[in-house]
Motif scaffolding. Sequence first.
Motif, PDB file in Angstrom:
ATOM      1  N   LEU A  74       0.834  -1.199   0.000  1.00 17.74           N
ATOM      2  CA  LEU A  74       0.000   0.000   0.000  1.00 17.74           C
ATOM      3  C   LEU A  74       0.873   1.255   0.000  1.00 17.74           C
ATOM      4  O   LEU A  74       0.602   2.203  -0.742  1.00 17.74           O
ATOM      5  N   ILE A  75       1.928   1.236   0.807  1.00 25.39           N
ATOM      6  CA  ILE A  75       2.852   2.378   0.849  1.00 25.39           C
ATOM      7  C   ILE A  75       3.442   2.615  -0.535  1.00 25.39           C
ATOM      8  O   ILE A  75       3.489   3.756  -1.016  1.00 25.39           O
ATOM      9  N   ASP A  76       3.862   1.542  -1.224  1.00 19.29           N
ATOM     10  CA  ASP A  76       4.399   1.674  -2.580  1.00 19.29           C
ATOM     11  C   ASP A  76       3.333   2.181  -3.546  1.00 19.29           C
ATOM     12  O   ASP A  76       3.601   3.040  -4.387  1.00 19.29           O
ATOM     13  N   GLU A  77       2.127   1.641  -3.423  1.00 18.90           N
ATOM     14  CA  GLU A  77       1.018   2.036  -4.291  1.00 18.90           C
ATOM     15  C   GLU A  77       0.718   3.530  -4.187  1.00 18.90           C
ATOM     16  O   GLU A  77       0.338   4.178  -5.160  1.00 18.90           O
ATOM     17  N   LEU A  78       0.935   4.081  -2.995  1.00 19.79           N
ATOM     18  CA  LEU A  78       0.647   5.498  -2.770  1.00 19.79           C
ATOM     19  C   LEU A  78       1.854   6.393  -3.017  1.00 19.79           C
ATOM     20  O   LEU A  78       1.870   7.552  -2.619  1.00 19.79           O
ATOM     21  N   GLY A  79       2.889   5.851  -3.670  1.00 13.09           N
ATOM     22  CA  GLY A  79       4.030   6.669  -4.079  1.00 13.09           C
ATOM     23  C   GLY A  79       5.275   6.515  -3.232  1.00 13.09           C
ATOM     24  O   GLY A  79       6.233   7.251  -3.421  1.00 13.09           O
ATOM     25  N   GLY A  80       5.260   5.604  -2.279  1.00 14.09           N
ATOM     26  CA  GLY A  80       6.435   5.382  -1.432  1.00 14.09           C
ATOM     27  C   GLY A  80       6.348   6.159  -0.130  1.00 14.09           C
ATOM     28  O   GLY A  80       5.436   6.961   0.089  1.00 14.09           O
ATOM     29  N   PRO A  81       7.308   5.915   0.765  1.00 16.68           N
ATOM     30  CA  PRO A  81       7.276   6.529   2.096  1.00 16.68           C
ATOM     31  C   PRO A  81       7.250   8.054   2.097  1.00 16.68           C
ATOM     32  O   PRO A  81       6.502   8.659   2.867  1.00 16.68           O
ATOM     33  N   THR A  82       8.033   8.671   1.252  1.00 13.42           N
ATOM     34  CA  THR A  82       8.085  10.140   1.255  1.00 13.42           C
ATOM     35  C   THR A  82       6.755  10.731   0.806  1.00 13.42           C
ATOM     36  O   THR A  82       6.234  11.660   1.429  1.00 13.42           O
ATOM     37  N   ALA A  83       6.192  10.186  -0.268  1.00 19.41           N
ATOM     38  CA  ALA A  83       4.912  10.690  -0.778  1.00 19.41           C
ATOM     39  C   ALA A  83       3.791  10.453   0.226  1.00 19.41           C
ATOM     40  O   ALA A  83       2.959  11.338   0.468  1.00 19.41           O
ATOM     41  N   LEU A  84       3.770   9.258   0.844  1.00 18.51           N
ATOM     42  CA  LEU A  84       2.719   8.970   1.819  1.00 18.51           C
ATOM     43  C   LEU A  84       2.888   9.846   3.063  1.00 18.51           C
ATOM     44  O   LEU A  84       1.902  10.342   3.619  1.00 18.51           O
ATOM     45  N   ALA A  85       4.122  10.061   3.483  1.00 17.46           N
ATOM     46  CA  ALA A  85       4.375  10.933   4.635  1.00 17.46           C
ATOM     47  C   ALA A  85       3.837  12.333   4.363  1.00 17.46           C
ATOM     48  O   ALA A  85       3.181  12.943   5.209  1.00 17.46           O
ATOM     49  N   ARG A  86       4.103  12.836   3.179  1.00 18.96           N
ATOM     50  CA  ARG A  86       3.620  14.169   2.796  1.00 18.96           C
ATOM     51  C   ARG A  86       2.088  14.192   2.786  1.00 18.96           C
ATOM     52  O   ARG A  86       1.473  15.120   3.297  1.00 18.96           O
ATOM     53  N   LEU A  87       1.484  13.150   2.235  1.00 19.64           N
ATOM     54  CA  LEU A  87       0.025  13.062   2.154  1.00 19.64           C
ATOM     55  C   LEU A  87      -0.613  13.071   3.546  1.00 19.64           C
ATOM     56  O   LEU A  87      -1.631  13.726   3.766  1.00 19.64           O
ATOM     57  N   GLY A  89       0.935  14.027   6.448  1.00 18.45           N
ATOM     58  CA  GLY A  89       1.463  15.022   7.365  1.00 18.45           C
ATOM     59  C   GLY A  89       2.310  14.422   8.483  1.00 18.45           C
ATOM     60  O   GLY A  89       2.293  14.903   9.611  1.00 18.45           O
ATOM     61  N   VAL A  90       3.033  13.344   8.155  1.00 17.91           N
ATOM     62  CA  VAL A  90       3.937  12.713   9.119  1.00 17.91           C
ATOM     63  C   VAL A  90       5.336  12.704   8.531  1.00 17.91           C
ATOM     64  O   VAL A  90       5.538  13.081   7.373  1.00 17.91           O
ATOM     65  N   LYS A  91       6.305  12.241   9.301  1.00 17.82           N
ATOM     66  CA  LYS A  91       7.682  12.188   8.816  1.00 17.82           C
ATOM     67  C   LYS A  91       7.944  10.862   8.107  1.00 17.82           C
ATOM     68  O   LYS A  91       7.426   9.817   8.505  1.00 17.82           O
ATOM     69  N   ALA A  92       8.764  10.921   7.059  1.00 19.36           N
ATOM     70  CA  ALA A  92       9.061   9.738   6.248  1.00 19.36           C
ATOM     71  C   ALA A  92       9.624   8.570   7.068  1.00 19.36           C
ATOM     72  O   ALA A  92       9.259   7.422   6.802  1.00 19.36           O
ATOM     73  N   PRO A  93      10.487   8.795   8.069  1.00 29.05           N
ATOM     74  CA  PRO A  93      10.971   7.643   8.848  1.00 29.05           C
ATOM     75  C   PRO A  93       9.843   6.860   9.522  1.00 29.05           C
ATOM     76  O   PRO A  93       9.928   5.641   9.660  1.00 29.05           O
ATOM     77  N   SER A  94       8.781   7.546   9.920  1.00 35.25           N
ATOM     78  CA  SER A  94       7.627   6.847  10.507  1.00 35.25           C
ATOM     79  C   SER A  94       7.025   5.899   9.484  1.00 35.25           C
ATOM     80  O   SER A  94       6.690   4.758   9.792  1.00 35.25           O
TER      81      SER A  94
END
Length: 163
Positions: A74-87, A89-94
């Motif tokens: 799901l994370i990959d489907e939504l553009g990866g960790p950085t894109a999902l974090a931005r979507l 409003g959390v930090k990419a390491p989370s």
Amino acid sequence: MLKAAHSLSAQEAESIKRALLEAAGKHPSGPGETADPERIAQSLIAAFRIVDEATSPRPATSSRDMSEPTHSELIDELGGPTALARLLGVKAPSVHEWRKRGVPSAHGPAIERATKGARRCEALWPDVNWQRVADAAWPWHPDGKPLIDVLPAEVEQASSESA
């Protein structure tokens, strides 16, 4: 309320306890100071995040519905960790950590909105008690926007019997 409870580590439990004590005003900033409402709100939010992270369902590996992606997929489907974090409003390491632990269910409505209903909260977090509230701005589901029902059925039943 989650149907299956996950145990908290001692560190997670201590973090929750500290955040709740701060929120209750038991540990103001210094001697003679009173708790600031903003600080109380931040402490409560921190406590809820800790609980949500600690109790979020882990992605199933064996008996899951194969039509639904794992949380890592799901994370990959939504553009990866950085894109999902931005979507969200959390930090990419989370988000990177969620690949192992699973995406917290609290982010379900935002993910359902981002996928325009293609990924439903009930399918991604089947052990969470989801309720839907009519919302004209939520056209992807006939019953409306998903919300997590945090009141256990036993408490709800007991309060209605005592009334």
